[in-house]
Design a protein around this motif. Structure first.
Motif, PDB file in Angstrom:
ATOM      1  N   UNK A   1      35.803  67.956  26.454  1.00 55.63           N
ATOM      2  CA  UNK A   1      36.493  67.516  25.242  1.00 55.63           C
ATOM      3  C   UNK A   1      36.314  66.017  25.039  1.00 55.63           C
ATOM      4  N   UNK A   2      35.711  65.637  23.916  1.00 57.69           N
ATOM      5  CA  UNK A   2      35.563  64.205  23.616  1.00 57.69           C
ATOM      6  C   UNK A   2      36.924  63.551  23.404  1.00 57.69           C
ATOM      7  N   UNK A   3      37.894  64.301  22.856  1.00 58.48           N
ATOM      8  CA  UNK A   3      39.219  63.735  22.619  1.00 58.48           C
ATOM      9  C   UNK A   3      39.941  63.461  23.930  1.00 58.48           C
ATOM     10  N   UNK A   4      39.763  64.345  24.923  1.00 53.75           N
ATOM     11  CA  UNK A   4      40.362  64.092  26.232  1.00 53.75           C
ATOM     12  C   UNK A   4      39.766  62.841  26.872  1.00 53.75           C
ATOM     13  N   UNK A   5      38.448  62.690  26.766  1.00 49.99           N
ATOM     14  CA  UNK A   5      37.804  61.505  27.337  1.00 49.99           C
ATOM     15  C   UNK A   5      38.330  60.226  26.693  1.00 49.99           C
ATOM     16  N   UNK A   6      38.433  60.233  25.373  1.00 50.32           N
ATOM     17  CA  UNK A   6      38.926  59.052  24.656  1.00 50.32           C
ATOM     18  C   UNK A   6      40.381  58.756  25.024  1.00 50.32           C
ATOM     19  N   UNK A   7      41.170  59.814  25.164  1.00 52.82           N
ATOM     20  CA  UNK A   7      42.585  59.654  25.490  1.00 52.82           C
ATOM     21  C   UNK A   7      42.763  59.017  26.866  1.00 52.82           C
ATOM     22  N   UNK A   8      41.995  59.504  27.846  1.00 51.18           N
ATOM     23  CA  UNK A   8      42.116  58.981  29.209  1.00 51.18           C
ATOM     24  C   UNK A   8      41.624  57.535  29.287  1.00 51.18           C
ATOM     25  N   UNK A   9      40.489  57.256  28.639  1.00 52.12           N
ATOM     26  CA  UNK A   9      39.956  55.898  28.711  1.00 52.12           C
ATOM     27  C   UNK A   9      40.861  54.901  27.991  1.00 52.12           C
ATOM     28  N   UNK A  10      41.583  55.363  26.964  1.00 45.36           N
ATOM     29  CA  UNK A  10      42.469  54.467  26.208  1.00 45.36           C
ATOM     30  C   UNK A  10      43.571  53.890  27.078  1.00 45.36           C
TER      31      UNK A  10
ATOM     32  N   UNK B   1      33.231  63.532  33.899  1.00 43.51           N
ATOM     33  CA  UNK B   1      33.237  62.075  34.014  1.00 43.51           C
ATOM     34  C   UNK B   1      31.947  61.517  33.416  1.00 43.51           C
ATOM     35  N   UNK B   2      32.031  60.688  32.380  1.00 44.87           N
ATOM     36  CA  UNK B   2      30.812  60.151  31.750  1.00 44.87           C
ATOM     37  C   UNK B   2      30.042  59.239  32.699  1.00 44.87           C
ATOM     38  N   UNK B   3      28.721  59.259  32.529  1.00 43.56           N
ATOM     39  CA  UNK B   3      27.863  58.403  33.344  1.00 43.56           C
ATOM     40  C   UNK B   3      27.613  57.058  32.678  1.00 43.56           C
ATOM     41  N   UNK B   4      27.647  57.011  31.357  1.00 45.75           N
ATOM     42  CA  UNK B   4      27.214  55.825  30.631  1.00 45.75           C
ATOM     43  C   UNK B   4      28.356  55.277  29.779  1.00 45.75           C
ATOM     44  N   UNK B   5      28.509  53.927  29.792  1.00 48.18           N
ATOM     45  CA  UNK B   5      29.557  53.237  29.047  1.00 48.18           C
ATOM     46  C   UNK B   5      28.898  52.075  28.304  1.00 48.18           C
ATOM     47  N   UNK B   6      28.902  52.159  26.990  1.00 49.86           N
ATOM     48  CA  UNK B   6      28.226  51.159  26.167  1.00 49.86           C
ATOM     49  C   UNK B   6      29.279  50.284  25.493  1.00 49.86           C
ATOM     50  N   UNK B   7      29.250  48.959  25.767  1.00 55.79           N
ATOM     51  CA  UNK B   7      30.197  48.036  25.161  1.00 55.79           C
ATOM     52  C   UNK B   7      29.665  47.565  23.802  1.00 55.79           C
TER      53      UNK B   7
ATOM     54  N   UNK C   1      37.830  54.332  36.688  1.00 56.62           N
ATOM     55  CA  UNK C   1      39.057  54.797  36.030  1.00 56.62           C
ATOM     56  C   UNK C   1      38.945  56.289  35.684  1.00 56.62           C
ATOM     57  N   UNK C   2      37.787  56.686  35.173  1.00 58.01           N
ATOM     58  CA  UNK C   2      37.590  58.088  34.794  1.00 58.01           C
ATOM     59  C   UNK C   2      37.494  58.981  36.041  1.00 58.01           C
TER      60      UNK C   2
END
Length: 547
Positions: A451-460, A519-525, A504-505
């Motif tokens: 779920x993309x929404x779960x990922x966004x929620x946790x990272x927030x 758990x995502x592998x890539x994080x783009x700022x 964190x993830x």
């Protein structure tokens, strides 16, 4: 108002039409205020007269029942007047999304067959580039936002305030068939032309009544009642500003219209006009909450419904730290829009933070007269166990019945008597709906859904993260892998690395909040995340950039 003659014994078949909404505030709150920025202030009596004057003026310009009037404006008293006058005449109000591309605006106005345009002078540069391509438009009325009319190539037929001043103060609004088309606007998808959504008087009336019950009748911390002060911060061109200007008018509350969204002006209006109730997308709430002026403003009486995109736990926590009461509303353009609310019970004030956040970020419970289910791939309802996920479908009397002049798209929207949302979600044993993704946004990695929404929620919930978006990118081994696009808070730029966010993830996965394969592998700022014209995350643009 003139009425036909009735025979003895012949009953009055009371129609559910928009003009009936005005009766109540004119009795209960005729002297209550309606405010536009720091520019205009008048009463409900004045609103009623201006609605009558607008109808007379539009009729004088050739508008007849069935004609379409297109409006380009900010959130304003003029838009509120059009919300009533145009459909009450039997004409159709088109709410134009001025954030669309020029080609899309041309398409929507021509497709809706708009005959007259009412436009704020701020948007005249848009009209200048497209005017000759508008097939049916016969007249242009301008709203002088700054008191003067700028030089323009557009032929102007009238100035709004002058037109109203010259019009008669009484108009004989007819008793329409309640199934008369009242409003239309256009929703954009990932491909193809925008789709025309439309609603009848009956649908808008039932939506208004149900929303008023859902927001005002139950004992919650987010109630909306006649003693509130209402200010929308959702564009009035977007699904009638979620239909809440109609609710606010029915209740006779003080209404405050902010015009162009500017953090300083919004906070000034909240403070000076004592605003207590609003609604907006998460990005607008974030814009207000991060303004330097927010810390100096008392926001403890401000209740805000968040919709359009998921309210994350991090955003809810940040709002709570400022004293703001936030909770979730859910719906679509096709649903008028309200379907559910996570209206928290009054006793929630005594709950611990985690329990409170669990409730306010949920998609919510159905409004009165709403039914929803989640279906599996065979179209069968799934159990309400809080885990079984499928496509969310609806039934309620205010759902759009079709896309305007788009039969094939309507067939995809309505199947087996249910409106198909294109959203994935589940329903728990207490009846709460939780949207977990859009069908088109679900990330499928190694055959498993993430779920993309779960990922966004946790990272927030990471202290450094201001905003994030999750998308799936192609992967040779797993088919697709999740990737995070992140905006950092200013104080954390150059102090936080992608590995910090990944840890964190990973910790969230160890705590059971996320499957380990998720758990995502890539994080783009990035400095800014792509948004749609109504402030939602534009994942089609992101996928195009990173795939």
């Amino acid at each position: 108002m003139t009425e036909r003659n009735y025979q003895p014994g012949e009953f009055y078949d009371y129609p559910l039409i928009i003009k009936k909404l005005l009766n109540t505030p004119l009795i209960y709150a005729p002297d209550q205020e309606i405010v536009y920025r720091d520019k205009m202030r008048y009463t409900y009596r004045d609103l009623n007269e201006r609605i009558h004057r607008l109808a007379n003026a539009l009729e004088k310009k050739g508008i007849q029942p069935g004609d379409t009037v297109a409006v380009f404006d900010y959130d304003s008293n003029r838009f509120l007047e059009a919300f009533f006058a145009v459909p009450m005449m039997g004409a159709v109000l088109q709410m134009v999304n001025w954030r669309l591309s020029a080609d899309q605006i041309i398409y929507t106005i021509n497709h809706a067959e708009a005959k007259l345009i009412v436009i704020n002078t701020d948007f005249l540069p848009i009209l200048e580039t497209i005017r000759e391509k508008l097939d049916n438009v016969e007249a242009v009325v301008v709203i002088a936002e700054h008191g003067t009319i700028p030089e323009t190539r557009v032929a102007i037929d009238a100035v709004y305030e002058e037109m109203l001043a010259d019009a008669l103060p009484e108009y004989a609004f007819p008793d329409l068939d309640e199934n008369t088309k009242a409003t239309t606007f256009y929703t954009t998808g990932t491909t193809g032309d925008p789709k025309g959504v439309h609603f009848t008087h009956r649908q808008l009336m039932l939506h208004t009544l149900s929303a008023a019950v859902a927001l005002g009748a139950y004992e919650t911390i987010g109630r909306f009642r006649s003693d509130d002060v209402y200010m929308p911060i959702t564009p009035m061109f977007h699904v009638h500003a979620w239909g809440l200007p109609y609710v606010a008018t029915l209740l006779g509350v003080k209404q405050v219209y902010p015009g162009k969204y500017e953090p300083e002006m919004l906070l000034k209006l909240i403070a000076n006009e004592k605003v207590t109730f609003s609604h907006c997308v998460p990005t607008v709430l974030q814009m207000i909450a991060t303004s330097p002026s927010a810390k100096a403003c008392d926001l403890s009486r401000w209740k805000v419904i968040i919709g359009g995109s998921k309210l994350s736990r991090g955003q809810a926590k940040a709002a709570k730290s400022l004293g703001i009461t936030v909770y979730t509303g859910y719906g679509m353009s096709e649903t008028c829009p309200l379907i559910s609310l996570s209206v928290p019970p009054k006793q929630m004030k005594d709950w611990d933070e985690d329990r409170m956040l669990d409730i306010v970020v949920k998609t919510g419970l159905p409004l009165p007269l709403v039914e929803f289910e989640v279906l599996d791939d065979d179209g069968k309802p799934l159990p309400h166990d809080g885990m079984s996920a499928g496509e969310v479908v609806f039934r309620t009397p205010w759902l759009t019945r079709s896309y305007f002049k788009a039969l094939e798209k309507t067939k995809a929207l309505w199947q087996n008597g249910w409106l198909h949302s294109g959203d994935v979600g589940h329903i728990d044993e207490n009846g709460y709906l939780q949207i977990t993704d859009r069908v088109k946004d679900v990330i499928k990695s190694g055959g498993e859904w993430v779920s993309s929404l779960d990922l966004e929620n946790i990272l927030s919930q990471h202290d450094a993260v201001l905003e994030s978006a999750a998308i799936g990118i192609p992967d040779e081994k797993w088919g697709e892998r999740p990737m995070m696009i992140v905006v950092l808070k200013p104080d954390f730029v150059d102090k936080v690395t992608p590995d910090d966010l990944k840890q964190h993830m990973k910790q969230a996965a160890q705590d059971g909040k996320l499957p380990k394969y998720g758990v995502p592998d890539r994080y783009e700022f990035v400095d800014e995340i792509a948004k749609t014209s109504v402030g939602k995350l534009d994942k089609k643009v992101m996928r195009r950039l990173y795939r």
